[in-house]
Design an enzyme around this catalytic site. Sequence first.
Site, PDB file in Angstrom:
ATOM      1  N   GLU A 489       0.794  -1.245   0.000  1.00 50.20           N
ATOM      2  CA  GLU A 489       0.000   0.000   0.000  1.00 50.20           C
ATOM      3  C   GLU A 489       0.824   1.292   0.000  1.00 50.20           C
ATOM      4  O   GLU A 489       0.338   2.336   0.450  1.00 50.20           O
ATOM      5  CB  GLU A 489      -0.989   0.013   1.190  1.00 50.20           C
ATOM      6  CG  GLU A 489      -1.945  -1.172   1.162  1.00 50.20           C
ATOM      7  CD  GLU A 489      -2.970  -1.181   2.318  1.00 50.20           C
ATOM      8  OE1 GLU A 489      -3.240  -0.116   2.901  1.00 50.20           O
ATOM      9  OE2 GLU A 489      -3.501  -2.262   2.616  1.00 50.20           O
ATOM     10  N   CYS A 521      -6.082  15.640  12.358  1.00 48.67           N
ATOM     11  CA  CYS A 521      -7.179  16.116  11.524  1.00 48.67           C
ATOM     12  C   CYS A 521      -7.331  15.177  10.328  1.00 48.67           C
ATOM     13  O   CYS A 521      -6.368  14.549   9.914  1.00 48.67           O
ATOM     14  CB  CYS A 521      -6.885  17.519  11.013  1.00 48.67           C
ATOM     15  SG  CYS A 521      -6.630  18.710  12.333  1.00 48.67           S
ATOM     16  N   HIS A 646     -11.299  -7.069   7.284  1.00 46.38           N
ATOM     17  CA  HIS A 646     -10.544  -6.662   8.473  1.00 46.38           C
ATOM     18  C   HIS A 646     -11.329  -5.613   9.229  1.00 46.38           C
ATOM     19  O   HIS A 646     -11.905  -4.702   8.643  1.00 46.38           O
ATOM     20  CB  HIS A 646      -9.178  -6.107   8.064  1.00 46.38           C
ATOM     21  CG  HIS A 646      -8.513  -5.353   9.171  1.00 46.38           C
ATOM     22  ND1 HIS A 646      -7.987  -5.975  10.274  1.00 46.38           N
ATOM     23  CD2 HIS A 646      -8.325  -4.023   9.379  1.00 46.38           C
ATOM     24  CE1 HIS A 646      -7.488  -5.061  11.101  1.00 46.38           C
ATOM     25  NE2 HIS A 646      -7.689  -3.874  10.581  1.00 46.38           N
ATOM     26  N   HIS A 699      -0.091  -0.344  17.584  1.00 44.69           N
ATOM     27  CA  HIS A 699      -0.007   1.050  18.040  1.00 44.69           C
ATOM     28  C   HIS A 699       1.161   1.245  19.002  1.00 44.69           C
ATOM     29  O   HIS A 699       1.550   2.351  19.304  1.00 44.69           O
ATOM     30  CB  HIS A 699      -1.302   1.464  18.728  1.00 44.69           C
ATOM     31  CG  HIS A 699      -2.492   1.344  17.829  1.00 44.69           C
ATOM     32  ND1 HIS A 699      -2.728   2.238  16.813  1.00 44.69           N
ATOM     33  CD2 HIS A 699      -3.474   0.427  17.753  1.00 44.69           C
ATOM     34  CE1 HIS A 699      -3.826   1.875  16.166  1.00 44.69           C
ATOM     35  NE2 HIS A 699      -4.291   0.780  16.714  1.00 44.69           N
ATOM     36  N   CYS A 731      -3.532  -4.677  13.089  1.00 44.64           N
ATOM     37  CA  CYS A 731      -3.937  -3.706  12.063  1.00 44.64           C
ATOM     38  C   CYS A 731      -2.756  -3.488  11.119  1.00 44.64           C
ATOM     39  O   CYS A 731      -1.736  -4.161  11.233  1.00 44.64           O
ATOM     40  CB  CYS A 731      -4.364  -2.394  12.752  1.00 44.64           C
ATOM     41  SG  CYS A 731      -5.258  -1.258  11.654  1.00 44.64           S
TER      42      CYS A 731
HETATM   43  N1  GLN Z   1      -5.414  -2.358   4.905  1.00 41.14           N
HETATM   44  C1  GLN Z   1      -5.327  -1.228   5.778  1.00 41.14           C
HETATM   45  C2  GLN Z   1      -3.920  -1.110   6.335  1.00 41.14           C
HETATM   46  O1  GLN Z   1      -3.279  -2.120   6.497  1.00 41.14           O
HETATM   47  C3  GLN Z   1      -6.303  -1.336   6.931  1.00 41.14           C
HETATM   48  C4  GLN Z   1      -6.279  -0.124   7.805  1.00 41.14           C
HETATM   49  C5  GLN Z   1      -7.344  -0.085   8.884  1.00 41.14           C
HETATM   50  O2  GLN Z   1      -7.872  -1.070   9.309  1.00 41.14           O
HETATM   51  N2  GLN Z   1      -7.666   1.066   9.383  1.00 41.14           N
HETATM   52  O3  GLN Z   1      -3.457  -0.021   6.643  1.00 41.14           O
HETATM   53 ZN    ZN Z   2      -7.273  -2.002  11.267  1.00 46.00          ZN
END
Ligand code: GLN
Ligand code: ZN
Length: 761
Positions: A489, A521, A646, A699, A731
């Site tokens: 990505e 923001c 997800h 995180h 995530c």
């Molecule tokens: N595919 C996205 C990522 O990996 C999913 C992000 C999310 O869940 N907010 O960043």
């Molecule tokens: Zn996520």
Amino acid sequence: MVISSNLGFPRIGPNRELKKALEGFWAGTIDERALRETFRAIRRQSWQWQQEAGIRHIPSNDFSMYDQVLDTSVMVGAVPTRFAWDGNAVSLASYFAMARGDAAQNIAAMEMTKWFDTNYHYLVPELQPGQTFRLCSTKPVDEFLEAKALGIQTRPVLIGPVTYLLLGKSQVTGFDNLSLLDALLPVYEELLGKLADAGAEWIQMDEPCLATDLDANAQAALRHIYQRLSAVSPKLSLLVAGYFGPLRDNLATAASLPVQALHVDLVRGEGELDALLRVLPKSTMLSLGVVDGRNIWRTDLDTARRLVRQAVNAMGEDRVIVGPSCSLLHVPVDLESETTLRADVRQWLAFGRQKLSEIVALAECNAGEAAMHSLLAENAAAIKDRRCSPLARNADVRRRIDAITPKMAQRANSYPKRRTIQQEAIPLPLFPTTTIGSFPQTPEIRSARSKFKRGELSQDQYDAFLHKTLTETIQFQEEVGLDVLVHGEAERNDMVEYFGEQLEGFAFTGNGWVQSYGSRCVKPPIIFGDVRRPTPMTVRWAKEAMKCTPKPVKGMLTGPVTILCWSFVRDDQPRSETCRQIALAIRDEVHDLEAAGVKIIQIDEPALREGLPLREADRPEYLRWAVESFRLASSGVADATQIHTHMCYSEFNHILEAVAALDADVISIETARSNMELLSAFRDHKYPNEIGPGVYDIHSPQIPTVESMVALLKKALEVLKPEQVWVNPDCGLKTRAWAEVRLSLENMVAAARSLREQARR
Ligand code: GLN
Ligand code: ZN
């Protein structure tokens, strides 16, 4: 005269001055004096704009350095013990520690969650049985006096005590937050007294809990509290503000509160004006929230005017106030600063400052045609243009929507059958490992993107850069030993914007920022017309990735509900309709990915849960169309193609049925922070498909150990069958650095291997 009023103005500043100052202060590049000077300048500017626009009830204390709920906690002395508070005024350092945690001393921040059904996040008050409160800050008084010194009389805004307590959380199960009301009340009484002494005439008490399901206890609490607060000072008039929805079964309570004025959200509760006019006591003024504070469309002043007229006819103009439906915090500051936004759409919009003018026009023109306001004619033309515009309607899209059949939202076979077919098509080990999609968005990636946008990099140069990044990302995943790879990505700035930019029906602002939390923001896209996908959006990247590796590559899409929830959505048709249009566009993309040979396709829906309506009664209908949209997007594939989704929210339990109804073959969810707790819901529900419960919190900068992840997976295996379990982080990894990601994923792969080992024995 009808009074023009505002409930709150965006506080980020016209050019995100708040964000820049906060980040500068945290980084140590500006000092506290400079920080406070910036904040003062933002407040002054907002007050002056409102004054110039002609707003008569101008809010103060709607500003916050981070969050208005945190401000309230600090003001009433609800400081959690871990912040070692000495009982005096809370220092700036402690304030930011509560907001963001204190890494040096390893103190966790307060929890953050969504403010009602907005994308704004507040810091959740931590409440204790037997808790005491004390007035520890005079912020509302200070800011009132600050405005007064500028010659501007303001209406201080406070979060009402009932809403404040209801927003809080206690560690003690079954604890009734409202049992603290009598302890909290004296603090509000003292504060109101101080405000009266300072010269305040009106106080705005925000009680958005009025748009939620309230039991008899909470309704009684409202009556009790406002009985007491209205007795504090004869010099003060109280306005209780409900917003974010109709009042419904709270209407009688709201109307009967012994206060000088009630504010109601007539954008979402338009149908309630009649009932209000019938039951409102003669002594109460009514504040009509007729300008949408949650969206960026121009108000249809003609329609809004009719509501104002109706109220004036029934109550007399001295009892009517006109304002936005809620605080303007949720819209961008100023349309004037948009220079690149397409002009045909721009003329349909109103941001914060433009909404002020609408409010004033509505207040001034109630007297009839004589007071015809110049804005009215212009407004009528813009409204008409939008209503008739061919831009908003696409015959092709309409035809496709009409032709949708129930079969289109259904996979050919049920999950058990698909599983057998998929196992053949995509050979994977037990406990397959994968990631959620994104890999680190490094400074190089961000810099290349902005250079490309500025024209300093050619398309070819930018493509070459992205190709190199993708190749390295694939290679990295092979080295680490992951089973299902992603392309990373790198080309995406944001998971919604990236798709919106390639879809018809979307427009983008240059400066349309809205506060998400603290210094953060977001710039939501604007969905102004029918949504259509002219050409494939991601196929190219999936193909490139597949070329680099023999391992399966997962295609990566954002789901229709999430695209909807994180945009400003057209208000001329139901949201469900817009969502279906987006679903068809994603469906086309899914189809093209499959045709290109992609065997696994992930459609992210992190916003599914946050789209839930505030009222229980409205939820089934929302979940029905949200689930249908996801299925419409995902069900056009062969049984052999594996659909993933997800989600990243810890509180799934009450929507688990809907999650199961998505019928994704695999779902990855955030669970690490809650220690796999949410999986109990999956057990009770007997979730049949595959699940990747996140095994570490992305995180946190901490590298998760193999043992910690094995332990979490074992916990998951108490609830799930081994064949059901995938191994992945919570995530996407875009906010992390490569070095951490390598160590974390190596450990994660080792954890999966160790479990496989144990399963074999
Ligand atoms: N595919 C996205 C990522 O990996 C999913 C992000 C999310 O869940 N907010 O960043
Ligand atoms: Zn996520």
